[in-house]
Scaffold this motif. Sequence first.
Motif, PDB file in Angstrom:
ATOM      1  N   GLN A  78      -3.352   5.770-118.619  1.00 24.03           N
ATOM      2  CA  GLN A  78      -1.977   5.261-118.665  1.00 24.03           C
ATOM      3  C   GLN A  78      -1.604   4.851-120.090  1.00 24.03           C
ATOM      4  N   ARG A  79      -2.507   4.172-120.784  1.00 21.69           N
ATOM      5  CA  ARG A  79      -2.226   3.702-122.140  1.00 21.69           C
ATOM      6  C   ARG A  79      -1.960   4.859-123.084  1.00 21.69           C
ATOM      7  N   ARG A  80      -2.706   5.932-122.921  1.00 20.04           N
ATOM      8  CA  ARG A  80      -2.562   7.097-123.797  1.00 20.04           C
ATOM      9  C   ARG A  80      -1.462   8.045-123.339  1.00 20.04           C
ATOM     10  N   ASP A  81      -0.881   7.779-122.167  1.00 22.98           N
ATOM     11  CA  ASP A  81       0.084   8.700-121.568  1.00 22.98           C
ATOM     12  C   ASP A  81      -0.541  10.073-121.379  1.00 22.98           C
ATOM     13  N   GLY A  82      -1.768  10.058-120.842  1.00 21.71           N
ATOM     14  CA  GLY A  82      -2.531  11.288-120.636  1.00 21.71           C
ATOM     15  C   GLY A  82      -3.697  11.346-121.590  1.00 21.71           C
ATOM     16  N   ALA A  83      -4.864  11.774-121.103  1.00 20.33           N
ATOM     17  CA  ALA A  83      -6.061  11.804-121.947  1.00 20.33           C
ATOM     18  C   ALA A  83      -6.981  12.941-121.531  1.00 20.33           C
ATOM     19  N   THR A  84      -7.688  13.501-122.498  1.00 23.76           N
ATOM     20  CA  THR A  84      -8.684  14.527-122.216  1.00 23.76           C
ATOM     21  C   THR A  84     -10.008  13.852-121.888  1.00 23.76           C
ATOM     22  N   MET A  85     -10.905  14.621-121.295  1.00 26.25           N
ATOM     23  CA  MET A  85     -12.220  14.096-120.982  1.00 26.25           C
ATOM     24  C   MET A  85     -12.946  13.665-122.255  1.00 26.25           C
ATOM     25  N   ALA A  86     -12.784  14.447-123.329  1.00 28.37           N
ATOM     26  CA  ALA A  86     -13.436  14.115-124.599  1.00 28.37           C
ATOM     27  C   ALA A  86     -12.940  12.778-125.131  1.00 28.37           C
ATOM     28  N   GLU A  87     -11.640  12.529-125.041  1.00 29.72           N
ATOM     29  CA  GLU A  87     -11.077  11.265-125.515  1.00 29.72           C
ATOM     30  C   GLU A  87     -11.614  10.088-124.709  1.00 29.72           C
ATOM     31  N   LEU A  88     -11.707  10.273-123.408  1.00 29.57           N
ATOM     32  CA  LEU A  88     -12.204   9.198-122.551  1.00 29.57           C
ATOM     33  C   LEU A  88     -13.692   8.955-122.786  1.00 29.57           C
ATOM     34  N   ALA A  89     -14.451  10.021-122.982  1.00 25.58           N
ATOM     35  CA  ALA A  89     -15.883   9.876-123.239  1.00 25.58           C
ATOM     36  C   ALA A  89     -16.123   9.134-124.545  1.00 25.58           C
ATOM     37  N   ASP A  90     -15.326   9.442-125.569  1.00 24.49           N
ATOM     38  CA  ASP A  90     -15.464   8.755-126.855  1.00 24.49           C
ATOM     39  C   ASP A  90     -15.047   7.290-126.752  1.00 24.49           C
ATOM     40  N   GLU A  91     -13.978   7.043-126.006  1.00 24.27           N
ATOM     41  CA  GLU A  91     -13.463   5.682-125.884  1.00 24.27           C
ATOM     42  C   GLU A  91     -14.472   4.753-125.212  1.00 24.27           C
ATOM     43  N   PHE A  92     -15.137   5.247-124.182  1.00 25.69           N
ATOM     44  CA  PHE A  92     -16.036   4.392-123.406  1.00 25.69           C
ATOM     45  C   PHE A  92     -17.519   4.663-123.671  1.00 25.69           C
ATOM     46  N   ASP A  93     -17.798   5.598-124.572  1.00 23.23           N
ATOM     47  CA  ASP A  93     -19.184   5.918-124.922  1.00 23.23           C
ATOM     48  C   ASP A  93     -19.993   6.247-123.670  1.00 23.23           C
ATOM     49  N   LEU A  94     -19.431   7.135-122.845  1.00 19.56           N
ATOM     50  CA  LEU A  94     -20.085   7.568-121.618  1.00 19.56           C
ATOM     51  C   LEU A  94     -20.315   9.074-121.666  1.00 19.56           C
ATOM     52  N   ALA A  95     -21.301   9.540-120.922  1.00 15.04           N
ATOM     53  CA  ALA A  95     -21.566  10.973-120.842  1.00 15.04           C
ATOM     54  C   ALA A  95     -20.394  11.672-120.161  1.00 15.04           C
ATOM     55  N   ARG A  96     -20.123  12.894-120.587  1.00 15.26           N
ATOM     56  CA  ARG A  96     -19.011  13.623-119.980  1.00 15.26           C
ATOM     57  C   ARG A  96     -19.235  13.863-118.498  1.00 15.26           C
ATOM     58  N   SER A  97     -20.495  14.010-118.095  1.00 14.41           N
ATOM     59  CA  SER A  97     -20.774  14.205-116.667  1.00 14.41           C
ATOM     60  C   SER A  97     -20.364  12.977-115.863  1.00 14.41           C
ATOM     61  N   THR A  98     -20.571  11.795-116.440  1.00 12.88           N
ATOM     62  CA  THR A  98     -20.173  10.558-115.771  1.00 12.88           C
ATOM     63  C   THR A  98     -18.653  10.479-115.677  1.00 12.88           C
ATOM     64  N   ILE A  99     -17.977  10.775-116.796  1.00 17.53           N
ATOM     65  CA  ILE A  99     -16.515  10.763-116.811  1.00 17.53           C
ATOM     66  C   ILE A  99     -15.979  11.768-115.787  1.00 17.53           C
ATOM     67  N   PHE A 100     -16.572  12.953-115.751  1.00 13.37           N
ATOM     68  CA  PHE A 100     -16.108  13.986-114.824  1.00 13.37           C
ATOM     69  C   PHE A 100     -16.227  13.520-113.377  1.00 13.37           C
ATOM     70  N   SER A 101     -17.337  12.874-113.032  1.00 10.22           N
ATOM     71  CA  SER A 101     -17.537  12.411-111.659  1.00 10.22           C
ATOM     72  C   SER A 101     -16.440  11.428-111.252  1.00 10.22           C
ATOM     73  N   HIS A 102     -16.115  10.505-112.160  1.00 14.59           N
ATOM     74  CA  HIS A 102     -15.056   9.539-111.861  1.00 14.59           C
ATOM     75  C   HIS A 102     -13.698  10.224-111.747  1.00 14.59           C
ATOM     76  N   LEU A 103     -13.397  11.089-112.705  1.00 14.53           N
ATOM     77  CA  LEU A 103     -12.093  11.756-112.690  1.00 14.53           C
ATOM     78  C   LEU A 103     -11.945  12.686-111.498  1.00 14.53           C
ATOM     79  N   ASN A 104     -12.999  13.377-111.138  1.00 11.13           N
ATOM     80  CA  ASN A 104     -12.933  14.284-110.007  1.00 11.13           C
ATOM     81  C   ASN A 104     -12.708  13.517-108.703  1.00 11.13           C
ATOM     82  N   THR A 105     -13.368  12.369-108.579  1.00 12.28           N
ATOM     83  CA  THR A 105     -13.175  11.532-107.392  1.00 12.28           C
ATOM     84  C   THR A 105     -11.733  11.047-107.318  1.00 12.28           C
ATOM     85  N   LEU A 106     -11.210  10.597-108.451  1.00  9.49           N
ATOM     86  CA  LEU A 106      -9.821  10.124-108.497  1.00  9.49           C
ATOM     87  C   LEU A 106      -8.854  11.274-108.202  1.00  9.49           C
ATOM     88  N   LYS A 107      -9.171  12.449-108.725  1.00 14.84           N
ATOM     89  CA  LYS A 107      -8.310  13.616-108.504  1.00 14.84           C
ATOM     90  C   LYS A 107      -8.300  14.026-107.040  1.00 14.84           C
TER      91      LYS A 107
END
Length: 257
Positions: free
Chosen positions: A23-52
């Motif tokens: 919401q803050r970024r008005d849209g974000a890529t997985m790479a941006e989110l992974a860098d922001e939270f210092d998390l593995a992309r696989s972890t980010i993907f699991s969360h985003l896929n569940t939300l999707k």
Amino acid sequence: MPPTDTNLVQATQTSLRLIEEIQRRDGATMAELADEFDLARSTIFSHLNTLKQNGYVTKRGEIYHLDFKFLFLGEYTKRRNEAYELAEQYVKEMAGKCDEYVDFCVEQNGRILTVHLAINGIQNPQFTVAEYFHMTNTAQGKAILAHLPRERVEEIIDQWGMPRRTENSITSERRLFDELETIREGGYAVSYQECIEGMRAVAVPILEPDGSLFGTFGISGPKYKMTDEMIETELVELLQDGKSEFEAESKELYTAV
């Protein structure tokens, strides 16, 4: 600032932080989110896929956005309490009388949240409903802080700090508590360009029938229009009248239940 409660479910907390960052970024890529939270992309993907899969985010190309399910939930939240709908009517009526921005705000987790906003009785896209503001540099926030126990005010300051949005922002706890005492005595709070340069605001607290805090009615406008005289006479009177009428009418809603 994330909560520090040790009983929080970390997976849920991560999903919520991702939602807020999208919401803050008005849209974000997985790479941006992974860098922001210092998390593995696989972890980010699991969360985003569940939300999707559950309708909370959607993907356009490589960019994730919040989906319309939040709109449904937000509208439900505003309509679940008849008093919130009543507050919207009063906001529109007052906006039609003063030619300034009128809002109804509530406190949520130590910040101010705009629930209803209008000018001349018409919803205006220049300002955003569901926008958060810090409490220490807004008239609406200070109106609420003045009716909270000192311990709760200190907790809010510890959680969110006292950010300097402009050169007029209050950044001293002593000055803040002195002003909150003045607000309690006068019945209204004023922000003199403390949140947005060139903007003034005045607000009054709204109480539940049992005396607890419900929210605030506030009026905001440019400093060249909102003079001290205008605030202290015309606008305070308009807000106080709206407050009295709203509290009386909302009491009838509770009595009818």
